[in-house]
Motif scaffolding. Sequence first.
Motif, PDB file in Angstrom:
ATOM      1  N   GLN A 546      28.721 106.454 -14.673  1.00  0.00           N
ATOM      2  CA  GLN A 546      29.020 106.311 -13.252  1.00  0.00           C
ATOM      3  C   GLN A 546      27.725 106.200 -12.439  1.00  0.00           C
ATOM      4  OE1 GLN A 546      32.583 109.083 -12.305  1.00  0.00           O
ATOM      5  NE2 GLN A 546      31.622 109.951 -14.130  1.00  0.00           N
ATOM      6  N   LYS A 547      27.710 105.245 -11.509  1.00  0.00           N
ATOM      7  CA  LYS A 547      26.520 104.966 -10.717  1.00  0.00           C
ATOM      8  C   LYS A 547      26.896 104.917  -9.240  1.00  0.00           C
ATOM      9  CE  LYS A 547      23.044 101.307 -10.047  1.00  0.00           C
ATOM     10  NZ  LYS A 547      22.570  99.984 -10.525  1.00  0.00           N
ATOM     11  N   THR A 563      19.785 106.753  -6.136  1.00  0.00           N
ATOM     12  CA  THR A 563      20.834 106.283  -7.033  1.00  0.00           C
ATOM     13  C   THR A 563      21.141 107.393  -8.024  1.00  0.00           C
ATOM     14  OG1 THR A 563      20.019 104.013  -6.819  1.00  0.00           O
ATOM     15  CG2 THR A 563      21.538 104.480  -8.628  1.00  0.00           C
ATOM     16  N   ILE A 564      22.406 107.809  -8.076  1.00  0.00           N
ATOM     17  CA  ILE A 564      22.823 108.906  -8.945  1.00  0.00           C
ATOM     18  C   ILE A 564      23.648 108.346 -10.108  1.00  0.00           C
ATOM     19  CG2 ILE A 564      24.223 110.999  -9.130  1.00  0.00           C
ATOM     20  CD1 ILE A 564      23.523 111.648  -6.267  1.00  0.00           C
ATOM     21  N   ALA A 568      29.800 109.098 -18.485  1.00  0.00           N
ATOM     22  CA  ALA A 568      31.143 108.505 -18.418  1.00  0.00           C
ATOM     23  C   ALA A 568      32.195 109.608 -18.396  1.00  0.00           C
ATOM     24  CB  ALA A 568      31.362 107.590 -19.619  1.00  0.00           C
ATOM     25  N   GLY A 569      33.156 109.476 -17.473  1.00  0.00           N
ATOM     26  CA  GLY A 569      34.251 110.422 -17.395  1.00  0.00           C
ATOM     27  C   GLY A 569      33.930 111.736 -16.722  1.00  0.00           C
ATOM     28  N   TYR A 615      17.573 107.538 -19.965  1.00  0.00           N
ATOM     29  CA  TYR A 615      17.916 107.932 -21.329  1.00  0.00           C
ATOM     30  C   TYR A 615      18.675 109.258 -21.350  1.00  0.00           C
ATOM     31  CZ  TYR A 615      14.564 104.351 -22.853  1.00  0.00           C
ATOM     32  OH  TYR A 615      13.898 103.169 -23.062  1.00  0.00           O
ATOM     33  N   TRP A 616      18.387 110.130 -20.394  1.00  0.00           N
ATOM     34  CA  TRP A 616      18.956 111.478 -20.450  1.00  0.00           C
ATOM     35  C   TRP A 616      20.399 111.546 -19.946  1.00  0.00           C
ATOM     36  CZ3 TRP A 616      13.891 110.527 -20.563  1.00  0.00           C
ATOM     37  CH2 TRP A 616      13.196 111.159 -21.595  1.00  0.00           C
ATOM     38  N   ILE A 617      20.953 110.410 -19.560  1.00  0.00           N
ATOM     39  CA  ILE A 617      22.380 110.376 -19.294  1.00  0.00           C
ATOM     40  C   ILE A 617      23.139 110.646 -20.589  1.00  0.00           C
ATOM     41  CG2 ILE A 617      22.866 107.918 -19.700  1.00  0.00           C
ATOM     42  CD1 ILE A 617      23.979 109.778 -16.588  1.00  0.00           C
TER      43      ILE A 617
END
Length: 810
Positions: A546-547, A563-564, A568-569, A615-617
Amino acid sequence: MNLNFQTPKRYMCLLGLAFLFGSATAQENTGYKAPPQAIQELVNAPVTPSVYFSKKGDIMLILERPGYKSLKEVSQPELRIGGIRINPKTNGPSRSSSYSGIKVKEVKSGEETAITGLPEDAKISGISWSDDEQYLAFGLVGDEGISLWVANLATKTAKPLTDEIINDVYGTAFTWLPDNSLLVKAINPSRGEMPEKPSVPSSPIIQATSGNAAPSRTYQDLLENEYDEQLFAYFMDAQLMVIDLEGNTKPLGDPAMIKSMDVSPDGQYVLVEAIKRPFSYLVPAYRFPYDVEAWSIDGSETVTIAEIPLDEVRPTGFDATVTGPRSISWRRDVPATLYWAEAQDGGDPKVEIEERDIVYTLDAPFTGEKQKLATTSLRYAGIQWSDEAFAVLNERWFDTRQEKRSLINPSQPEQEKKTFIERSYSDIYNDPGDPVMTTNDLGEYVLLRKGDQLFMTSEGGSPEGSMPFLSTFDVSSGEQEIIWRCQAPYYEEVVKVLDDKGNSFITRKQSTDIQPNYWLVNTKKRIAPIQLTHFEDPYPSLRGIQKELVTYTRNDGLNLSATIYTPAGYDPAADGPLPVLMWAYPREYKSKEVAAQVRGSKYEFTRLYWGTPLYWITQGYAIMDRTEMPIVGEGNQEPNDFFIEQLVANAEAAIDYIVDRGIGDRDRIAVGGHSYGAFMTANLLSHSDLFAAGIARSGAYNRTLTPFGFQYEQRTYWEAPDVYFNMSPFMHANKVKTPILLIHGEADNNSGTFPIQSERYYNALKGHGATARLVFLPNESHGYAAEESIMHTLYEMNEWLEKWVKNKGK
């Protein structure tokens, strides 16, 4: 490449104890490590090809790009002299990027064919179209040098034209002539063997000043001694040659230390810049003395246009420049006319003067008197040509962030210029854009226009984010008409206009989850846009993340944005707050209104590169990227006089927003940045306790080591000592109570971020009992290139975040 190095358990236990009890640890030699598998897979994702269009836009070149270099490649021999970095084995740049293959695609038919005849594992550089666009020329980088190759676009085959003789140390190495031969900068065949380093110095190294002020910003890789001078002269030594498509070679002129070469639009002359002695130990090669000469292409005549002296002494300020001719270039609208600018204020921006620069022209055969073309009240910033009655003169002034664009009539220089744009160039909401270019009968790029109307492309900044557009701009009335704008939920920009009415063009289109691809658009014909490329999503594991492009307010009312990204979910209400990695880079502004503008777009595709925090998402973090950190000084105020308080206020506002949204855990937020962003990080940890940890890569921490200005600070240390002291994290190392990770390329080539900056800052932190870790990456520059170095950087960052942020207090 899956790096899976293991550390002995006993060593890990000892290392863990050292961290637990907070004692200082000595040098660690643990080999190169790798981050979690999910991050490794993203680093090794396929690289999307680059795309270039022919002048008419009927042909696309699809250039295949390899992945990251190996540590072995990055560790090849490198000379760092005169502000440039040379691979002595190839006589070219030591860190050049390259392509691995070329495909040619017909835009209308969609037919795509690979260029054959290339060697396996080709390293292709410097691709150039011939004037008639029947051929491509490019360099092929080998183990022992660079050869010149040509591809025939009719047969889609390539062949070598030369052995490994190309001199690609500085400037353009080859360019096409109108008859489809090539002008090539070759290694001087008579230069001999490389100088040997003397075992005993021949003399002391002496520099002297005559008493005149000569302020100079800090530079990397300068000449240091007589041997460096010999090496510089050796590798710059070049012979111009004309080479036809059969490989027949004819030398042009005498060998020289050729800085640049540029062929006149009619192909009859070559403008040559050749460096000469004395060299300097204070400034890089582009400020060494040089001669500017016009050579006839048959070698029969040489005319000296200017003799440019050593540029060591310059007034202070970013609007300062040299005296005498500068920016000598060919007019693009006529066969062979030179133009250039000359400062009338001695190059000193502090001098009040009505005509700051004068632009002159000189026609072939260059033996007459120069002619005055135009004047500027700001600093000259170039000319965009159309024809003999229409050109656009550009001016800029850094101190006020002001720009002007004016219409001039080259055939009637006495005619008063007409300024049709005057604005702050930092203002993206009111940016009319940049002119679209086309090619004229000489094959040169000139303005695309319809009478007094220019075609323009703009980023289309707005409070909702950037929405690029194509427009016409009437230079007589100042009216702008938008003829096409991208539409949500896409970010789409015009990259090539195909006709003189602006009806047909090529766009690059993307969205949050759709990889950028190229489309053919026609606004007059009732046909749907046609997709030209079908590049696949290289990051399938990130689908569904999600962005959001968000806005919030600083304590003084200034609007900010960021920008955050969240996994996902993810649902804040159901899943609770996440650890956060905030990534930022401060910028200076002269107006609150401009500083408050929203930058970026929520519809851009999530593109990764080696230095991204995204990457840390994959590791369960929320990412606050492009976190705006504006520093504002209005009117006569300097932004940096308010750096610390505004920086902290920016961070507080960002944290309050993400915490109030329920996304971020206030006690588990890290801040990080690269270069000036690293400088920002260290300052935030010195002057606040807002964060759980910090990551600072390749930064500068002691501004007294850059005493004649840094970033956008024009004042010297002696003019603003309090600013230099207050903004230096080194001076406040005793205040740091938050764990900080420092990473730095051991061969950093960026002005101001010498590796000693991190070394001395780490020592200061260690001396005051801070929790800090310093990682030097061998052979890496300001940006990291080797896959092993990148993987290890991500490993170090991940370990730091896991220990001090995600698992804080556990």
